[in-house]
Design a protein around this motif. Sequence first.
Motif, short mmCIF file in Angstrom:
data_model
loop_
_atom_site.label_atom_id
_atom_site.label_comp_id
_atom_site.label_asym_id
_atom_site.label_seq_id
_atom_site.Cartn_x
_atom_site.Cartn_y
_atom_site.Cartn_z
N LEU A 1 0.82 -1.21 0.00
CA LEU A 1 0.00 0.00 0.00
C LEU A 1 0.85 1.26 0.00
N ILE A 2 1.94 1.26 0.77
CA ILE A 2 2.82 2.43 0.80
C ILE A 2 3.41 2.68 -0.58
N LYS A 3 3.62 1.62 -1.33
CA LYS A 3 4.23 1.74 -2.66
C LYS A 3 3.23 2.22 -3.71
N ILE A 4 1.98 1.74 -3.64
CA ILE A 4 1.05 2.00 -4.75
C ILE A 4 0.13 3.21 -4.52
N VAL A 5 -0.14 3.57 -3.26
CA VAL A 5 -1.10 4.65 -3.02
C VAL A 5 -0.66 5.98 -3.63
N PRO A 6 0.62 6.38 -3.55
CA PRO A 6 1.02 7.64 -4.20
C PRO A 6 0.71 7.65 -5.70
N MET A 7 0.76 6.49 -6.36
CA MET A 7 0.48 6.42 -7.79
C MET A 7 -1.03 6.36 -8.06
N LYS B 1 -0.60 6.11 8.80
CA LYS B 1 0.09 7.38 8.96
C LYS B 1 0.69 7.86 7.65
N GLU B 2 1.25 6.95 6.86
CA GLU B 2 1.98 7.33 5.65
C GLU B 2 1.08 7.55 4.45
N VAL B 3 0.07 6.69 4.24
CA VAL B 3 -0.75 6.84 3.04
C VAL B 3 -2.24 6.84 3.33
N GLY B 4 -2.63 6.61 4.57
CA GLY B 4 -4.05 6.56 4.88
C GLY B 4 -4.63 5.18 4.65
N LEU B 5 -5.56 4.80 5.49
CA LEU B 5 -6.16 3.47 5.41
C LEU B 5 -7.66 3.62 5.60
N ASP B 6 -8.44 2.99 4.71
CA ASP B 6 -9.89 3.08 4.82
C ASP B 6 -10.44 2.13 5.88
N SER C 1 -12.12 9.11 11.33
CA SER C 1 -10.96 9.97 11.48
C SER C 1 -9.73 9.12 11.79
N LYS C 2 -8.55 9.77 11.68
CA LYS C 2 -7.30 9.06 11.97
C LYS C 2 -7.32 8.52 13.39
N GLN C 3 -7.79 9.35 14.33
CA GLN C 3 -7.79 8.93 15.72
C GLN C 3 -8.74 7.77 15.95
N GLU C 4 -9.92 7.83 15.30
CA GLU C 4 -10.90 6.74 15.43
C GLU C 4 -10.36 5.44 14.86
N LEU C 5 -9.69 5.54 13.70
CA LEU C 5 -9.14 4.35 13.08
C LEU C 5 -8.05 3.74 13.95
N LYS C 6 -7.20 4.61 14.53
CA LYS C 6 -6.13 4.11 15.40
C LYS C 6 -6.72 3.39 16.61
N LYS C 7 -7.77 3.97 17.19
CA LYS C 7 -8.41 3.31 18.33
C LYS C 7 -9.00 1.97 17.93
N GLU C 8 -9.58 1.93 16.73
CA GLU C 8 -10.17 0.68 16.24
C GLU C 8 -9.10 -0.39 16.03
N ILE C 9 -7.96 0.01 15.48
CA ILE C 9 -6.85 -0.92 15.26
C ILE C 9 -6.37 -1.50 16.59
N ILE C 10 -6.13 -0.61 17.56
CA ILE C 10 -5.64 -1.06 18.87
C ILE C 10 -6.65 -1.97 19.54
N LYS C 11 -7.93 -1.60 19.43
CA LYS C 11 -8.99 -2.41 20.04
C LYS C 11 -9.06 -3.80 19.41
#
Length: 420
Positions: free
Chosen positions: A78-84, A107-112, A162-172
């Motif tokens: 994802l880090i490789k292809i998202v900029p393109m 953090k680097e390219v965003g995640l849905d 949001s970024k914060q919500e996604l981070k909380k979801e990942i950790i959870k």
Amino acid sequence: MEGVLNRTYKDEEVKRFNILYVDDEEVNLRIFQRAFKRHYNVFTAESGSEAIKILEDNQIDLIMSDQRMPGMTGVELLIKIVPMYPNIVRMIMTGFSDEDEIIRVDKEVGLDRFLVKPWNQEDLKEEFDKALELRNPTDEAIEPAAAPTEKKPKEVAPEKPSKQELKKEIIKSVEARKNMMSTVNMDQVIEFNVSLRESLLPRQEELKLYLDDAFVLYEHNRVNHNGYWFGEVADKVLITSFNTNSGVIHALTLNTFICATLMELMYKDRVFDPKEILSSLSTRIQNRFFGKKYDENICSIDIALLIYDKQDESLLFGGANHNLYSFSKGGEFKTLSGNIAPLIPGVEPDVNVLQFDTFEVSELYFISNNVIDDSTKKSESNSALLSTQLLLEELHKFPMIMQAKLLHEYKYKSLVGVRF
């Protein structure tokens, strides 16, 4: 089986989107393709490099990648292809705890979305549709102007987390996965494994797609350590029967893995030699479940494989502590013996492959040793032991469907019968 997996269906809806699933497990790609091909134009890739080539040649709206893959992880992809491809919907799916890596890609390219294996088809489709609609909203239909007093409130589209919500979801999600084995009900684990095993077992009636007269007798329950699998490719039919000598959960997991591996060896690798199949099974089970080091205390597997070549009517049989029972055209009973030693994961099997043809046999029966042990018991009508050989000699002249019913009455819980 290949025909069943690739069976075409009438589209039930217009396919607006192209989605790409990346996973190094070929069987996962097949299951995903079957689940979603009626809703989207589905592309699959077994590696990051293959996914990049697909992206170069096709307009992809959504990419979902497994995280742990050899060569290039899902995060690295994802880090490789998202900029393109900045407008592509990107999702990571994993069965492991990769909190730091998932947060890194966000953090680097965003995640849905961050998704945890195993996935549920309905839930996953809902996630796809929500994410795709956010990036590709449908045009609002033009409606007649309403009276001023009848103003309709404008519908608000769901917001992307949001970024914060996604981070909380990942950790959870990661924490939940870490604590799963200490909190989950063991019955739920077993039932899940039973469901997974059942999803990879070919349906018993499908055997008649490959052979005119055959049956599968099988008890679909958690305590049945036996298994079977069959499939056809290039006019070669593979039929297997096996038994895993281990605890319930291990047996369910191994039986599922054996079915998935046989499917890959047959359809992807085109392996049609019993010795080569058993050797590959031994190596893959050892590497996947027990590591590189051999442990003599791990479970053993009794297994029989038959390759039937429809073109030249030839048969190849190889077995590990699992025999075949046959009748000649003249009605003579014969045991086709597999090797005495069972299959031990990590140990190269010493397999003697028997070659014969359909002109020599009329019926073949796959019956593992443990099934015979369980079924050979004292009859209610007399004290004589019920012999499997004598029973087959009585039944083999009947139609296969009748044989299956009678054998079921004698409590045989796993048996495959074939008539040529």
